[in-house]
Design a protein around this motif. Structure first.
Motif, PDB file in Angstrom:
ATOM      1  N   GLY A  99      33.947  69.515  10.735  1.00  0.00           N
ATOM      2  CA  GLY A  99      34.670  67.775  10.495  1.00  0.00           C
ATOM      3  C   GLY A  99      34.165  67.250  11.416  1.00  0.00           C
ATOM      4  O   GLY A  99      34.238  65.691  11.613  1.00  0.00           O
ATOM      5  N   VAL A 100      34.550  67.476  12.644  1.00  0.00           N
ATOM      6  CA  VAL A 100      34.283  66.826  14.143  1.00  0.00           C
ATOM      7  C   VAL A 100      32.871  65.749  14.028  1.00  0.00           C
ATOM      8  O   VAL A 100      32.856  64.858  14.568  1.00  0.00           O
ATOM      9  CB  VAL A 100      34.305  67.644  15.130  1.00  0.00           C
ATOM     10  N   ALA A 101      32.578  67.065  13.880  1.00  0.00           N
ATOM     11  CA  ALA A 101      30.395  66.618  14.224  1.00  0.00           C
ATOM     12  C   ALA A 101      30.414  65.299  13.212  1.00  0.00           C
ATOM     13  O   ALA A 101      29.479  64.507  13.466  1.00  0.00           O
ATOM     14  CB  ALA A 101      30.034  67.180  14.122  1.00  0.00           C
ATOM     15  N   MET A 167      48.283  65.375   6.294  1.00  0.00           N
ATOM     16  CA  MET A 167      47.956  64.336   6.097  1.00  0.00           C
ATOM     17  C   MET A 167      49.437  63.225   6.972  1.00  0.00           C
ATOM     18  O   MET A 167      48.765  62.483   7.273  1.00  0.00           O
ATOM     19  CB  MET A 167      48.552  63.423   4.167  1.00  0.00           C
ATOM     20  N   THR A 168      50.417  63.679   6.951  1.00  0.00           N
ATOM     21  CA  THR A 168      51.505  63.183   8.303  1.00  0.00           C
ATOM     22  C   THR A 168      51.016  63.452   9.403  1.00  0.00           C
ATOM     23  O   THR A 168      50.445  61.998  10.130  1.00  0.00           O
ATOM     24  CB  THR A 168      53.319  64.195   8.034  1.00  0.00           C
ATOM     25  N   THR A 169      50.555  64.139  10.544  1.00  0.00           N
ATOM     26  CA  THR A 169      49.589  64.231  11.387  1.00  0.00           C
ATOM     27  C   THR A 169      47.938  63.546  11.130  1.00  0.00           C
ATOM     28  O   THR A 169      47.887  62.564  12.336  1.00  0.00           O
ATOM     29  CB  THR A 169      48.526  65.169  11.654  1.00  0.00           C
ATOM     30  N   VAL A 170      47.360  63.008  10.274  1.00  0.00           N
ATOM     31  CA  VAL A 170      46.400  62.103   9.997  1.00  0.00           C
ATOM     32  C   VAL A 170      46.876  60.446  10.029  1.00  0.00           C
ATOM     33  O   VAL A 170      46.727  59.701  10.358  1.00  0.00           O
ATOM     34  CB  VAL A 170      45.933  62.512   8.680  1.00  0.00           C
ATOM     35  N   LEU A 171      48.266  60.260   9.587  1.00  0.00           N
ATOM     36  CA  LEU A 171      48.418  59.434   9.123  1.00  0.00           C
ATOM     37  C   LEU A 171      49.354  59.009  10.231  1.00  0.00           C
ATOM     38  O   LEU A 171      49.064  57.606  10.565  1.00  0.00           O
ATOM     39  CB  LEU A 171      49.111  58.587   8.102  1.00  0.00           C
ATOM     40  N   LEU A 199      40.897  67.501   8.974  1.00  0.00           N
ATOM     41  CA  LEU A 199      40.811  67.236   7.881  1.00  0.00           C
ATOM     42  C   LEU A 199      39.475  67.625   6.439  1.00  0.00           C
ATOM     43  O   LEU A 199      39.761  69.269   5.893  1.00  0.00           O
ATOM     44  CB  LEU A 199      40.536  65.956   7.475  1.00  0.00           C
ATOM     45  N   SER A 200      37.974  68.198   7.411  1.00  0.00           N
ATOM     46  CA  SER A 200      38.105  69.418   6.954  1.00  0.00           C
ATOM     47  C   SER A 200      38.099  71.174   7.261  1.00  0.00           C
ATOM     48  O   SER A 200      37.981  71.204   6.373  1.00  0.00           O
ATOM     49  CB  SER A 200      36.247  69.243   7.679  1.00  0.00           C
ATOM     50  N   SER A 201      38.400  70.935   8.149  1.00  0.00           N
ATOM     51  CA  SER A 201      39.207  72.591   7.980  1.00  0.00           C
ATOM     52  C   SER A 201      40.508  72.617   7.372  1.00  0.00           C
ATOM     53  O   SER A 201      40.703  73.994   6.923  1.00  0.00           O
ATOM     54  CB  SER A 201      39.809  72.861   9.586  1.00  0.00           C
TER      55      SER A 201
END
Length: 236
Positions: A99-101, A167-171, A199-201
């Motif tokens: 996901g990082v790449a 989702m809370t972490t991403v937001l 997200l990917s993990s």
């Protein structure tokens, strides 16, 4: 007007401002151009300054990333009192790298010291979902479920908490990923790295971890087939 020496040899220092370009790409372009020059005997070149410092920092951060993963494994092994289950949990880290790449490629963000710092942070964050899932599976098996039933029930029980946590972490990191305001050159790569890896993990962990757990763990409570319900046993 002056004679400059580096390591007791005469040297000429050429410096430039690379504003608008990332330091890694600028240093590589300079190396390619200088390598194509026909330099006199006894004359050599070296890309130094911040470019060399960045290379040394990246090397040390790579070691720090490996050390972080190892320490996470040691802590989980001592907590679970098992060597296999922490290894299963650590398999949530490779999906994060994917996901990082992908995220760095889409966002046109070069690999930098800040990206590696984000990767180190990510190594300690992405394992949380796998820890919750594996711990629930172990708890259900301790209550008497067979391995397959425990995996199915744990996935159903922990799906919603895992998604909510992600989702809370991403937001929370989303405003930093926009790169607005002062210090955006530091905040944005860090936020993009953590968001993409998390997200990917999360998505792949829900598939990879149960499968690997099924393959590597032993069933101490009986066969893999779900046990028959009491009514069916009485009917027989």
């Amino acid at each position: 007007s002056e004679i400059r020496r580096v390591d007791q040899q005469r040297a000429v220092v050429v410096s430039a401002n690379v504003e608008g370009f990332d330091l890694g790409s600028a240093g590589e372009d300079i190396r390619q151009v200088m390598a194509g020059l026909d330099l006199p005997e006894g004359v050599y070149f070296e890309v130094a300054g911040q470019s060399r410092e960045m290379g040394e920092s990246l090397a040390s951060l790579q070691f720090a990333l490996v050390l972080a993963v190892f320490l996470v494994y040691v802590i989980m092994a001592s907590t679970f009192e098992n060597l296999v289950h922490p290894f299963v949990i650590l398999l949530s880290v490779p999906p994060a790298i994917i996901g990082v790449a992908f995220t760095l490629f889409v966002a046109s963000t070069p690999i930098s010291v800040v990206v590696f710092i984000g990767a180190i942070v990510l190594a300690g964050v992405v394992v949380n979902n796998a820890i919750v899932l594996v711990d629930t599976i172990n708890r259900l098996r301790a209550e008497g479920r067979d391995r397959i039933t425990a995996i199915h029930e744990a996935g159903a029980l922990r799906l919603r908490p895992i998604l909510i946590t992600t989702m809370t972490t991403v937001l929370g990191l989303l405003p930093l990923s926009f790169g607005l305001g002062e210090g955006a050159e530091i905040q944005q790569p860090l936020a993009v790295t953590v968001i993409g890896g998390l997200l990917s993990s999360t998505v792949l962990t829900l598939v990879v971890i149960p499968v690997v757990y099924r393959l590597l763990s032993r069933d101490g409570q009986g066969s893999d087939a779900p046990s028959a319900p009491p009514d069916a046993e009485v009917a027989r």
